[in-house]
Design a protein around this motif. Sequence first.
Motif, short mmCIF file in Angstrom:
data_model
loop_
_atom_site.label_atom_id
_atom_site.label_comp_id
_atom_site.label_asym_id
_atom_site.label_seq_id
_atom_site.Cartn_x
_atom_site.Cartn_y
_atom_site.Cartn_z
N GLU A 136 0.83 -1.21 0.00
CA GLU A 136 0.00 0.00 0.00
C GLU A 136 0.86 1.25 0.00
O GLU A 136 0.58 2.22 -0.72
CB GLU A 136 -0.92 -0.01 1.23
N GLN A 139 2.33 1.93 -3.34
CA GLN A 139 1.38 2.58 -4.26
C GLN A 139 1.28 4.08 -3.99
O GLN A 139 1.22 4.89 -4.92
CB GLN A 139 0.00 1.93 -4.11
N LEU A 140 1.29 4.45 -2.72
CA LEU A 140 1.23 5.87 -2.38
C LEU A 140 2.47 6.61 -2.87
O LEU A 140 2.40 7.75 -3.32
CB LEU A 140 1.08 6.05 -0.86
N TYR A 143 2.13 7.42 -6.38
CA TYR A 143 0.95 8.22 -6.71
C TYR A 143 1.39 9.63 -7.07
O TYR A 143 2.03 10.33 -6.29
CB TYR A 143 0.02 8.26 -5.50
N PRO A 149 -6.12 15.04 -4.32
CA PRO A 149 -6.33 13.61 -4.57
C PRO A 149 -5.38 12.72 -3.78
O PRO A 149 -5.76 11.63 -3.35
CB PRO A 149 -6.08 13.49 -6.08
N PHE A 150 -4.14 13.17 -3.60
CA PHE A 150 -3.19 12.36 -2.84
C PHE A 150 -3.65 12.20 -1.39
O PHE A 150 -3.58 11.10 -0.82
CB PHE A 150 -1.80 12.99 -2.88
N LYS A 152 -6.65 12.36 -0.27
CA LYS A 152 -7.81 11.47 -0.24
C LYS A 152 -7.39 10.01 -0.35
O LYS A 152 -7.97 9.13 0.30
CB LYS A 152 -8.78 11.84 -1.37
N LYS A 153 -6.39 9.76 -1.20
CA LYS A 153 -5.85 8.40 -1.33
C LYS A 153 -5.22 7.94 -0.01
O LYS A 153 -5.41 6.80 0.43
CB LYS A 153 -4.81 8.38 -2.45
N LYS A 156 -8.02 7.15 2.44
CA LYS A 156 -8.66 5.87 2.14
C LYS A 156 -7.78 4.70 2.58
O LYS A 156 -8.26 3.70 3.12
CB LYS A 156 -8.97 5.77 0.65
N CYS A 157 -6.48 4.85 2.35
CA CYS A 157 -5.54 3.80 2.75
C CYS A 157 -5.61 3.57 4.26
O CYS A 157 -5.64 2.43 4.73
CB CYS A 157 -4.13 4.20 2.33
N THR A 211 2.17 14.06 2.76
CA THR A 211 0.98 14.10 3.62
C THR A 211 0.98 15.34 4.50
O THR A 211 -0.01 16.09 4.54
CB THR A 211 0.93 12.84 4.50
#
Length: 517
Positions: A136, A139-140, A143, A149-150, A152-153, A156-157, A211
Amino acid sequence: MAEEDSFSSSATTSQEQEQLENRNLIVPSVAADHHTDDLTEASTTLSGFAGVKLGTGSVKKLVIRNFKDKPLILENYTEEAWQKLKEVQAIQNNTSVQYSLEELYQQLLKNLCSYNLSANLYKQLKQLCEQHIRAEIHQLREYSLDTGPFLKKMDKCWQDHARQMSMIRNIFLFLDRTYVFQISMLSSIWDMGLELFKSYIIRDQNVQSRTIDGILLLIEKERNGEMIDRCLIQRLLSMLSDLQIYQVSFENKFLEETNRFYAAEGRKLVQKKKIPGCLYHIKNLLEEEVDRVRAYLSLNTQKLLIAIVEKQLLGEHLSAVLQKGLSYLLDENRVEDLSVLYQLFSRVEFGVQVLLQHWIDYIKKFGNSIVTNPVKDKTMVQELLDFKDKIDFIIATSFLKNEKFIVAMKDAFETFINKRSNKPAQLLAKYVDSKLRAGNKEATDEELEELLDKVIVLFRFINGKDVFEAFYKKDLARRLLLGKSASVDAEKSMLSKLKQVCRKAFNNKIQKGWKDL
């Protein structure tokens, strides 16, 4: 015959020995070994006791049976069970689970734990969770979308991770409450998941920086008046708190950015806005920051945050703000604005002291303009009384009756009222004479009494009291001799008030003159 006798004797002896052995009750010991982890229990049990009647020759034998051995685990059972328990991957991938949670928990997990496989089970589960979290975070890292959008991703993670670990913990609850609970060095399954997530966020500076910087960017946009997703920020900051990296990773950098932002804002305020607008803008900004804390920041951040805002908006510009418009607020009697000013300055270190000094300077300057201007001699006393009323009202209403402001006001009045030697004392005596003369219909008895109290207050500030006494004594005699006094009661009241302030010699002369007249 001898051989028969010998055989008979031997048989008799053998029977006696057999009877003796039959009379003995043999009780075997019971051995039991119990394992704390509910592993294989091997023990013997006493199945029954036989009652024996001594001397009767009838005996019931004691039968001893062992506990049944636990069935041996099948050769491939462990691997097959773990393959089923790996269904947690379906939870992590948000797909359906083939087996019921009850089957995974009751039939597989408890069985594996009962065969002393807990340590290996915990290790394999941790490895499985670590692999998923590593994927995971990877993937981040890859990204490449914008900040919104980041974030939000990232949210969600985190939300998926929390939900998944909650379900996994429920499946492995027996392991969590037995094996893990007994070993203090092991983290619970939930904490193990947090530690893994935390480890990979901190270890990956790219993900962490994007982040934190993204959150700070949204907060700055909100401070500049833009609408943002507050719920998103709240969830992300809650994540940092749960991972116990809120202060180290976010708060310190947030406070630095806050200091920079409001340092620039403070300079703009002092340069561009007039003082009423400046004060209310500062008040609104402070309220916005408090609301920001309630919406998504940690309550522990509030004290440090507000201190920075107060310092940069006010603490660095105390004198500049007061020079910009304190005189205007006092001249125009802007009581509400002065209340806001006092409240704001009370929140800042040295704020009240600076305000107090400017307050003293204002009173002295305004008072000097009345006392030292000969053109205003005719109206001096009335203007001083009006000014004193105004200052008293501001202290009571805007400055919350702060004793420091009361004392400072008295010192300031005593300073400026004696700038012209003797003149204020003379004019004050003439003012009293005009109010006590017959024909003065300006005030009722109650209003006259109140006015005389105010005159005495001014009289206390005057150093040349002997000048006042001389003029007052002369005017009193004229009023009484010519019958020009408006009220005997008012004259007596004024004498009573002067008695509390004047020298004893003056009081004696006045009292003697009063009796003579």
